[in-house]
Scaffold this active site. Structure first.
Site, short mmCIF file in Angstrom:
data_model
loop_
_atom_site.label_atom_id
_atom_site.label_comp_id
_atom_site.label_asym_id
_atom_site.label_seq_id
_atom_site.Cartn_x
_atom_site.Cartn_y
_atom_site.Cartn_z
N VAL A 6 -5.85 -3.93 8.75
CA VAL A 6 -4.97 -5.20 8.79
C VAL A 6 -4.80 -5.39 10.55
O VAL A 6 -3.95 -5.05 11.60
CB VAL A 6 -3.79 -4.53 8.07
CG1 VAL A 6 -2.75 -6.17 8.18
CG2 VAL A 6 -4.04 -3.99 7.01
N LYS A 33 -5.37 -7.22 2.34
CA LYS A 33 -4.45 -6.88 3.96
C LYS A 33 -3.51 -6.77 3.16
O LYS A 33 -2.38 -6.40 3.72
CB LYS A 33 -4.88 -7.55 4.92
CG LYS A 33 -6.53 -7.58 5.63
CD LYS A 33 -6.05 -8.26 6.83
CE LYS A 33 -8.32 -7.72 7.50
NZ LYS A 33 -8.55 -9.24 8.13
N1 HSE Z 1 -13.36 -11.35 8.13
C1 HSE Z 1 -11.91 -10.83 8.68
C2 HSE Z 1 -11.59 -11.96 9.74
C3 HSE Z 1 -12.28 -9.79 9.88
O1 HSE Z 1 -12.17 -13.07 9.06
O2 HSE Z 1 -10.68 -11.60 9.73
C4 HSE Z 1 -11.43 -8.83 10.29
O3 HSE Z 1 -10.61 -8.16 9.13
#
Ligand code: HSE
Ligand code: NDP
Length: 437
Positions: free
Chosen positions: A130, A203
């Site tokens: 996260v 998250k």
């Molecule tokens: N794809 C995710 C973002 C990567 O853009 O935050 C980080 O977890």
């Protein structure tokens, strides 16, 4: 300490680099050198540039690597549910310590990992899962363990924050901003997990589990992405002195009988420009924690990228390695509170509704009547000629209504009924509002 590294992509390659560059410091901090026992990847022939590592360490046999007796710590930076779940359960049951950045797996089946860790006696750390580099989970699971967390509000997806910030700065539409994010390498070739809110929802589940000592999974999180956010929504927000962010919100509440509950949701929302999260731009992440005794706390930094995420992974590797040398493990999962998760319809939210209505007597009363029927209280009403400007189009009016807090189901039902009224030409924009207006 011997590490099995599973994955050597964006994050894994930076883990290798940091292990190499900081070998002496890491050994001093842990009290023993860290060595890579093997690196599991999918393609042995892939060009890995100038990675400072012995090429004979690479293997496609992840399970074989995990099972080796000389492996103490397994670092998983592959991602996805399977085969990662099987690997980590195997490692944990065998008493190895695990460090993972895999938010999707933790949110899908964190219970399997925590149970396996309890069975095997090793540590399970996942700080990188996260908000990338931001030290956030350790504060929640250690520093704030003497306090009571009431609410966590965060921007936890860098890609969508970049897109919304670009829409806000340039007036661009969603598709145009996504294209820019892709060109700059923020958005992946398939951006679904980011723009549809799946990444942020995973998250949110992890944050809520830690904040409220309750197992919360991805399926418990109400999720809306940003694909429906229009340039008109962004303009409406600006007119109110607000900006739009994809927020993850985890909050304590109570059900009708007064029993304590939690609600966990991810959706775009208008927040006033004065809110601490409003100035978080570009691909940055920030999380605002409200604790009873500590008061408000803000965590800010890079939420994605190889090196920032590897920093969090390495911090965990040091922690679990020190524990192993000392023959201890950190506190296991804390899920004793086991609070029920409330459905989104019961969550208390506020709406900003922008309507194009007929400009004639009785229209405002009719619109207000819809709100009253659903027991939704109106906080502010602003009316101007349709299309803006002094003259507008003459026969229609723009009506902007901001509500007080009400159950989300009542607000959604209000909007449904408004859409059905003859006098409402169109519902131009509906956005939730957070952080007071
Ligand atoms: N794809 C995710 C973002 C990567 O853009 O935050 C980080 O977890
Ligand atoms: P990448 O796609 O860049 O790398 C994945 C790695 O896993 C590659 O090395 C790939 O091998 C390997 N791999 C894939 N499938 C297998 C398999 N079946 N067996 C063995 N190895 C396999 O991913 P990231 O580094 O971006 O992400 C890794 C994890 O970190 C994910 O859980 C992600 O959610 C998380 N994370 C990522 C962040 C980021 O900014 N990238 C931020 C925070 C968390 P090969 O190299 O041969 O293709």
């Amino acid at each position: 300490m011997r590490l099995a590294l599973l994955g050597c992509g964006t994050v894994g390659s930076e883990v290798v680099r940091l292990l190499h560059e900081q070998a002496a410091d890491l050994a001093a901090r842990i009290g023993a050198p860290l060595e890579i026992a093997g690196i599991a990847v999918r393609r042995l022939g892939r060009d890995r540039g100038d990675l400072p590592v012995d090429p004979t360490l690479f293997t496609t046999d992840a399970l074989g690597l995990i099972k080796r007796d000389d492996v103490d710590v397994v670092v998983e930076v592959v991602g996805g549910i399977e085969p990662a779940r099987g690997w980590l359960v195997e490692a944990l049951r065998a008493g190895k310590s695990v460090v993972t950045a895999n938010k999707a797996l933790l949110a899908e089946d964190g219970a399997a990992l925590h149970d396996a860790a309890a069975e095997g006696g090793g540590d399970l750390y996942y700080e990188a899962s996260v908000a990338g580099a931001i030290p956030l989970l350790r504060p929640l699971r250690e520093s704030l363990h003497g306090d009571r967390i009431n609410r966590v509000t965060g921007i936890v997806n860098g890609t969508t924050n970049f897109i919304l910030s670009a829409m806000d700065a340039t007036g661009a539409g969603f598709a145009e901003a996504l294209e820019e994010a892709t060109e700059l390498g923020y958005a992946e070739a398939d951006p679904t997990a980011d723009v549809e809110g799946f990444d942020a929802a995973a998250k949110a589940a992890i944050l809520a589990s830690l904040a409220f000592h309750t197992r919360v999974g991805a399926a418990d999180v109400h999720r809306e992405g940003i694909t429906e956010v229009t340039a008109a929504d962004v303009a409406s927000a600006k007119a109110m002195g607000c900006t739009i962010k994809l927020l993850c919100i985890a909050a304590r509440g109570a059900d009708a009988a007064g029993r304590e509950t939690v609600s966990v949701r991810v959706h775009p929302a208008m927040i006033p420009l004065g809110h601490p999260l409003a100035s978080v731009g570009d691909a940055f992440n920030a999380v605002f924690v409200e604790a009873q005794a500590a008061g408000p706390l803000m965590f800010y930094g890079r939420g994605a990228g190889g090196a920032p995420t590897a920093s969090a992974v390495l911090g965990d590797v040091v922690a679990v390695s020190r524990n192993r040398l000392a023959g201890v493990r950190s506190a296991s999962e804390s899920a004793y509170a086991d609070l029920p998760v409330r459905p989104m319809g019961e969550a208390l939210t506020r709406y900003h509704i922008s309507l194009d209505v007929a400009d004639r007597p009785g229209v405002l009363a009719a619109v207000a009547g819809v709100f009253a029927r659903h027991d939704v209280s109106i906080a502010t009403v602003r009316q101007g000629p349709a299309g803006g400007g002094a003259a507008g189009r003459g026969e229609d009016a723009d009506l902007v209504i901001v509500t007080h807090v009400a159950p989300d189901a009542a607000l959604a039902a209000t909007v449904r009924e408004l859409r059905g009224l003859d006098i409402v030409r169109s519902v131009a924009s509906v956005l939730r509002v957070e952080g007071g207006l």
